[in-house]
Write a protein that holds these residues in place. Structure first.
Motif, PDB file in Angstrom:
ATOM      1  N   GLY A   4      15.265 -14.644  37.039  1.00 45.48           N
ATOM      2  CA  GLY A   4      14.117 -14.877  37.895  1.00 45.48           C
ATOM      3  C   GLY A   4      13.272 -13.641  38.152  1.00 45.48           C
ATOM      4  O   GLY A   4      12.265 -13.721  38.826  1.00 45.48           O
ATOM      5  N   GLU A   5      13.665 -12.479  37.646  1.00 43.86           N
ATOM      6  CA  GLU A   5      12.881 -11.264  37.830  1.00 43.86           C
ATOM      7  C   GLU A   5      11.820 -11.181  36.755  1.00 43.86           C
ATOM      8  O   GLU A   5      12.007 -11.632  35.643  1.00 43.86           O
ATOM      9  N   ARG A   6      10.719 -10.537  37.100  1.00 42.27           N
ATOM     10  CA  ARG A   6       9.674 -10.307  36.121  1.00 42.27           C
ATOM     11  C   ARG A   6       9.925  -8.963  35.454  1.00 42.27           C
ATOM     12  O   ARG A   6      10.165  -7.967  36.113  1.00 42.27           O
ATOM     13  N   LEU A   7       9.862  -8.946  34.145  1.00 41.90           N
ATOM     14  CA  LEU A   7      10.023  -7.709  33.400  1.00 41.90           C
ATOM     15  C   LEU A   7       8.683  -7.354  32.772  1.00 41.90           C
ATOM     16  O   LEU A   7       8.035  -8.195  32.166  1.00 41.90           O
ATOM     17  N   PHE A   8       8.295  -6.082  32.885  1.00 38.02           N
ATOM     18  CA  PHE A   8       7.009  -5.649  32.376  1.00 38.02           C
ATOM     19  C   PHE A   8       7.171  -4.421  31.507  1.00 38.02           C
ATOM     20  O   PHE A   8       8.003  -3.567  31.768  1.00 38.02           O
ATOM     21  N   GLU A   9       6.349  -4.338  30.494  1.00 31.54           N
ATOM     22  CA  GLU A   9       6.337  -3.198  29.600  1.00 31.54           C
ATOM     23  C   GLU A   9       5.431  -2.095  30.126  1.00 31.54           C
ATOM     24  O   GLU A   9       5.538  -0.950  29.718  1.00 31.54           O
ATOM     25  N   CYS A  10       4.518  -2.438  31.024  1.00 30.42           N
ATOM     26  CA  CYS A  10       3.472  -1.511  31.464  1.00 30.42           C
ATOM     27  C   CYS A  10       3.134  -1.806  32.926  1.00 30.42           C
ATOM     28  O   CYS A  10       3.099  -2.972  33.328  1.00 30.42           O
ATOM     29  N   PRO A  11       2.861  -0.789  33.745  1.00 31.48           N
ATOM     30  CA  PRO A  11       2.490  -1.022  35.146  1.00 31.48           C
ATOM     31  C   PRO A  11       1.231  -1.877  35.303  1.00 31.48           C
ATOM     32  O   PRO A  11       1.127  -2.658  36.241  1.00 31.48           O
ATOM     33  N   VAL A  12       0.288  -1.728  34.376  1.00 33.43           N
ATOM     34  CA  VAL A  12      -0.933  -2.541  34.444  1.00 33.43           C
ATOM     35  C   VAL A  12      -0.583  -4.022  34.290  1.00 33.43           C
ATOM     36  O   VAL A  12      -1.134  -4.881  34.977  1.00 33.43           O
ATOM     37  N   GLU A  13       0.353  -4.306  33.433  1.00 36.52           N
ATOM     38  CA  GLU A  13       0.811  -5.681  33.236  1.00 36.52           C
ATOM     39  C   GLU A  13       1.395  -6.240  34.540  1.00 36.52           C
ATOM     40  O   GLU A  13       1.152  -7.391  34.902  1.00 36.52           O
ATOM     41  N   ALA A  14       2.132  -5.406  35.252  1.00 33.71           N
ATOM     42  CA  ALA A  14       2.726  -5.834  36.522  1.00 33.71           C
ATOM     43  C   ALA A  14       1.638  -6.157  37.551  1.00 33.71           C
ATOM     44  O   ALA A  14       1.700  -7.185  38.233  1.00 33.71           O
ATOM     45  N   VAL A  15       0.632  -5.298  37.645  1.00 32.73           N
ATOM     46  CA  VAL A  15      -0.462  -5.519  38.596  1.00 32.73           C
ATOM     47  C   VAL A  15      -1.216  -6.801  38.248  1.00 32.73           C
ATOM     48  O   VAL A  15      -1.475  -7.632  39.118  1.00 32.73           O
ATOM     49  N   LEU A  16      -1.551  -6.947  36.979  1.00 29.50           N
ATOM     50  CA  LEU A  16      -2.316  -8.122  36.569  1.00 29.50           C
ATOM     51  C   LEU A  16      -1.532  -9.419  36.726  1.00 29.50           C
ATOM     52  O   LEU A  16      -2.123 -10.476  36.936  1.00 29.50           O
ATOM     53  N   SER A  17      -0.204  -9.327  36.666  1.00 27.27           N
ATOM     54  CA  SER A  17       0.588 -10.540  36.874  1.00 27.27           C
ATOM     55  C   SER A  17       0.470 -11.029  38.319  1.00 27.27           C
ATOM     56  O   SER A  17       0.641 -12.204  38.597  1.00 27.27           O
ATOM     57  N   ILE A  18       0.159 -10.117  39.232  1.00 29.92           N
ATOM     58  CA  ILE A  18       0.032 -10.474  40.650  1.00 29.92           C
ATOM     59  C   ILE A  18      -1.407 -10.783  41.029  1.00 29.92           C
ATOM     60  O   ILE A  18      -1.679 -11.788  41.672  1.00 29.92           O
ATOM     61  N   ILE A  19      -2.349  -9.922  40.635  1.00 34.16           N
ATOM     62  CA  ILE A  19      -3.732 -10.137  41.070  1.00 34.16           C
ATOM     63  C   ILE A  19      -4.596 -10.775  39.993  1.00 34.16           C
ATOM     64  O   ILE A  19      -5.752 -11.088  40.240  1.00 34.16           O
ATOM     65  N   GLY A  20      -4.032 -10.953  38.801  1.00 32.44           N
ATOM     66  CA  GLY A  20      -4.794 -11.610  37.750  1.00 32.44           C
ATOM     67  C   GLY A  20      -4.862 -13.097  38.025  1.00 32.44           C
ATOM     68  O   GLY A  20      -3.917 -13.707  38.491  1.00 32.44           O
ATOM     69  N   GLY A  21      -5.966 -13.642  37.798  1.00 33.24           N
ATOM     70  CA  GLY A  21      -6.187 -15.061  38.044  1.00 33.24           C
ATOM     71  C   GLY A  21      -7.678 -15.250  38.125  1.00 33.24           C
ATOM     72  O   GLY A  21      -8.424 -14.292  38.336  1.00 33.24           O
ATOM     73  N   LYS A  22      -8.107 -16.450  37.964  1.00 37.13           N
ATOM     74  CA  LYS A  22      -9.537 -16.698  37.891  1.00 37.13           C
ATOM     75  C   LYS A  22     -10.277 -16.226  39.138  1.00 37.13           C
ATOM     76  O   LYS A  22     -11.372 -15.688  39.033  1.00 37.13           O
ATOM     77  N   TYR A  23      -9.664 -16.395  40.316  1.00 39.73           N
ATOM     78  CA  TYR A  23     -10.364 -16.075  41.551  1.00 39.73           C
ATOM     79  C   TYR A  23      -9.637 -15.083  42.458  1.00 39.73           C
ATOM     80  O   TYR A  23     -10.182 -14.671  43.469  1.00 39.73           O
ATOM     81  N   LYS A  24      -8.427 -14.702  42.117  1.00 38.78           N
ATOM     82  CA  LYS A  24      -7.634 -13.856  43.010  1.00 38.78           C
ATOM     83  C   LYS A  24      -8.308 -12.544  43.401  1.00 38.78           C
ATOM     84  O   LYS A  24      -8.350 -12.214  44.588  1.00 38.78           O
ATOM     85  N   PRO A  25      -8.841 -11.771  42.452  1.00 42.58           N
ATOM     86  CA  PRO A  25      -9.474 -10.512  42.865  1.00 42.58           C
ATOM     87  C   PRO A  25     -10.669 -10.726  43.802  1.00 42.58           C
ATOM     88  O   PRO A  25     -10.887  -9.953  44.730  1.00 42.58           O
ATOM     89  N   ILE A  26     -11.406 -11.805  43.582  1.00 40.53           N
ATOM     90  CA  ILE A  26     -12.559 -12.102  44.429  1.00 40.53           C
ATOM     91  C   ILE A  26     -12.096 -12.474  45.832  1.00 40.53           C
ATOM     92  O   ILE A  26     -12.658 -12.013  46.829  1.00 40.53           O
TER      93      ILE A  26
END
Length: 110
Positions: A4-26
């Motif tokens: 159930g943990e998220r594994l990421f290769e890059c810190p940017v990938e981790a950030v985008l997994s949380i705030i990435g989305g069609k409207y989330k940053p807005i």
């Protein structure tokens, strides 16, 4: 994913997994300085369906970036605001906004 943990290769990938989305940053950007109700958020995102906006808000809440406060009144009143964790994104969102302004300004000049 592992247990159930998220594994990421890059810190940017981790950030985008949380705030990435069609409207989330807005959504996050508009909550930087104030608490907003669902209808107020909807005005900032007229292209978002209520279902999509609700989904994005629930994901942001589940990730601990926003908090939802429901008042027991008729009609129901729900307010959204950034959590302390969500506020740590303020410099990032502000920089994205500034970059966007500069890009749009340069684009319009061409």
């Amino acid at each position: 994913m592992k247990n159930g943990e998220r594994l990421f290769e890059c810190p940017v990938e981790a950030v985008l997994s949380i705030i990435g989305g069609k409207y989330k940053p807005i959504i996050l950007y508009h909550l930087i300085e104030k608490t907003l109700r669902f209808g107020e958020l909807k005005k900032f995102l007229p292209q978002a369906t209520p279902k999509m906006l609700t989904q994005q808000l629930r994901e942001l809440e589940a990730d601990g970036l926003i908090q939802r406060k429901v008042y027991a009144v008729v009609p129901p009143k729900t307010e959204y605001s950034l959590t302390e964790f969500g506020k740590t994104l303020t410099p990032i969102l502000t920089n994205i906004c500034n970059w966007g302004r500069e890009y749009l300004s340069d684009f319009i000049k061409k």
